[in-house]
Design an enzyme around this catalytic site. Structure first.
Site, PDB file in Angstrom:
ATOM      1  N   LYS A  91       0.652  -1.115   0.276  1.00 37.72           N
ATOM      2  CA  LYS A  91       0.147   0.016   0.160  1.00 37.72           C
ATOM      3  C   LYS A  91       0.687   1.432   0.499  1.00 37.72           C
ATOM      4  CE  LYS A  91      -4.448  -2.025   0.768  1.00 37.72           C
ATOM      5  NZ  LYS A  91      -3.892  -3.333   0.802  1.00 37.72           N
TER       6      LYS A  91
HETATM    7  C1  LIG Z   1      -4.166  -4.311   0.013  1.00 34.83           C
HETATM    8  C2  LIG Z   1      -3.404  -5.516   0.028  1.00 34.83           C
HETATM    9  C3  LIG Z   1      -3.442  -6.621  -1.089  1.00 34.83           C
HETATM   10  C4  LIG Z   1      -4.599  -6.957  -1.837  1.00 34.83           C
HETATM   11  O1  LIG Z   1      -4.445  -5.799  -2.965  1.00 34.83           O
HETATM   12  P1  LIG Z   1      -5.741  -4.986  -3.935  1.00 34.83           P
HETATM   13  O2  LIG Z   1      -4.796  -3.877  -4.729  1.00 34.83           O
HETATM   14  O3  LIG Z   1      -6.568  -4.958  -2.754  1.00 34.83           O
HETATM   15  O4  LIG Z   1      -6.253  -6.559  -4.614  1.00 34.83           O
HETATM   16  C5  LIG Z   1      -2.287  -7.983  -0.648  1.00 34.83           C
HETATM   17  N1  LIG Z   1      -1.350  -8.457   0.008  1.00 34.83           N
HETATM   18  C6  LIG Z   1      -1.086  -6.928   1.414  1.00 34.83           C
HETATM   19  C7  LIG Z   1      -0.627  -7.297   2.146  1.00 34.83           C
HETATM   20  C8  LIG Z   1      -2.620  -5.704   1.098  1.00 34.83           C
HETATM   21  O5  LIG Z   1      -1.788  -4.870   2.355  1.00 34.83           O
END
Ligand SMILES: *Cc1c(COP(=O)(O)O)cnc(C)c1O
Length: 493
Positions: free
Chosen positions: A112
């Site tokens: 993120k």
């Molecule tokens: C948010 C997240 C995901 C999923 O990503 P998306 O963009 O929602 O598909 C996968 N792994 C981690 C560790 C995340 O924080």
């Protein structure tokens, strides 16, 4: 020519990039998209000579052309320079069966960070460009990773304030501690007596509450969202797809133009959608592999064309992928249907009222040309962490392990495979430790040290002494008290 974004659900809802970033979501509930996505291409011929910062500027310029070159350059450097533990930003690591693209070297150790380090830069630049005479209040509900990354990104950013709500007892110990110890003058963190859905729907209600918004307007404040539907998060995520490709060319693993596969652990469909965008603007992609955990609604959809969220919500060891409504899928449906806004509105209404929809045959065919899918159960995820550690001496977090398991199910030997790694294993120490050992749980921070002693994998700086930082946020409220909470506290921020 200024690129104009339109709503997936109505081509008359149009807006320029800077405004789209500030607003987040279209007024009709649709997501902002470009109808002429494929008409511009990113030249890949000199990709291998460029560093992350240069590739980022090229990508952003293609999508934000009401920003000047200079503004974009500043945004890129302010977002990443010195904020990630490596100047490569997203290093590519070679294992025996695939390459792992590490997206977790940012300030909060989750992928993120790539989007949420950039969004505040784009937001404050957009505020300046549009001569905004107001401040922006970011309201965010989080199941763990988004909240901390958004707090870290927006802390002390001029003309912005941020409040994060998380489910009490619904996040990992590390995630909770990360948020409770957050510093910054413009931040507020609060737990809700309820689950993630309660926090999320509480916030959605506030976004359509006119009386509430009028109260904020008296203080010259407008609402915005740091959710992954914002183009300000999506666009920066394209960069690492190109960066990974550049590294493979540079190291002679592939020739320029060779197609490769990307395997992506998926929840809200934001990360993998960025890969689809990258392909549309010229990245040589063979398949995008959508990897789900037990909440495998996307797996069923890509197999059958039917999206059905009427099923039990399962708690897994990859909690950031525990989601049944993948918001960003709407953008893929828009492109796969030939930019048919009316059709998108129809099926999204159906999802709201009936909880399911089935797409037309040609839409499904188009999606299956670009995507394949797979999923992993909790047990398979844990097994994969152990197997890969023993074989490659590399420690996967549970989300990455879901993707790695899907890769191992059916390794495509004709193409190079890149697995996107979305979190540091230490963010989910408990699950990772117990994938390697079957002993009873002990204190999460103790386990962190044990895991480090055993594996030698370095604990990220931001997590090292987390349990010794002062706790600055201890508010806990009932789920129907959010509105009062925001109004009371926003004045003091
Ligand atoms: C948010 C997240 C995901 C999923 O990503 P998306 O963009 O929602 O598909 C996968 N792994 C981690 C560790 C995340 O924080």
């Amino acid at each position: 020519m200024n690129k104009v974004y339109e709503s997936t659900r109505d081509k008359h809802e149009r807006i320029k990039p800077a405004k789209a970033i500030l607003q987040g979501l279209s007024n009709d509930g649709g997501l902002f998209v470009l109808s002429d996505l494929t008409s511009r291409t990113l030249d890949i011929s000199s990709l291998a000579d460029k560093d992350y910062y240069e590739i980022a500027q090229d990508v952003l310029t293609l999508f934000l052309d009401d920003f000047t070159r200079e503004e974009i350059k500043d945004c890129v450097y302010n977002a990443y320079k010195g904020k990630f533990s490596t100047d490569e930003i997203t290093p590519l690591v070679k294992l025996s069966d695939a390459f792992v693209l590490e997206l977790f070297n940012g300030p909060t150790s989750a992928f993120k960070d790539v989007g949420l380090s950039m969004l505040p830069q784009l937001t404050s630049t957009a505020l300046k460009k549009t001569n905004a005479d107001y401040d922006v209040l970011i309201l965010t509900a989080t199941s763990g990773d988004t909240g901390k990354a958004a707090l870290e990104g927006f802390k002390d950013v001029d003309k912005t304030k941020i409040m994060v709500f998380y489910p009490n007892d619904g996040v990992s110990k590390v995630q909770e501690t990360q948020m409770k110890t957050q510093q910054g003058k413009n931040v507020k963190v609060c737990a809700i007596e309820g689950n993630f859905d309660d926090a999320q729907s509480g916030i959605k209600k506030l976004f359509v509450d006119d009386a509430f918004k009028a109260e904020l307007a008296k203080e010259d404040i407008r609402l915005s969202s740091a959710n992954s539907i914002n183009i300000g998060r999506l666009i920066p995520q394209m960069v690492y797809y190109f960066y990974a490709y550049a590294q493979l060319v540079k190291t002679g693993e592939i020739k320029l133009g060779d197609k490769i596969n990307y395997i992506v652990p998926t929840g809200n469909f934001g990360n993998i959608l960025a890969g689809y965008y990258a392909k549309q603007i010229g990245l040589p992609v063979n398949k995008l592999v959508c990897a789900s955990n037990d909440n495998n609604v996307l797996y069923d959809f890509i197999q059958s064309g039917e999206y059905n969220r009427k099923r039990n919500f399962l708690k897994t060891i990859s909690p950031s992928m525990d989601i049944l409504i993948s918001s960003n899928l709407e953008r893929l449906l828009y492109y796969a249907s030939g930019c048919d806004n009316a059709y998108i509105k129809e099926i999204m209404d159906e999802l709201n009222t009936k909880g399911s929809y089935k797409v037309k045959e040609d839409v499904l065919k188009s999606i299956q040309k670009d995507f394949t899918c797979g999923y992993a159960t909790n047990e398979q995820t844990a097994e994969t962490i152990k197997t890969v550690y023993e074989k490659d001496d590399y420690l996967l977090d549970p989300h990455t392990a879901v993707a790695y398991k899907v890769l191992l199910d059916d390794v495509d030997k004709e193409h190079k495979n890149v697995v996107l790694s979305t979190a540091s294993p230490y963010k989910f120490t408990d699950s990772v430790y117990h994938s390697l050992h079957s002993e009873d749980a002990s204190d999460e921070f103790e386990l962190m040290k044990k895991l480090n002693e055993e594996t030698g994998v370095v604990i990220p700086k931001n997590l090292q002494d987390l349990d010794k930082l002062p706790v600055l946020h201890e508010d806990v409220i009932e789920k129907d008290e959010m509105k009062e909470y925001v109004l009371k506290n926003v004045k003091e921020m």
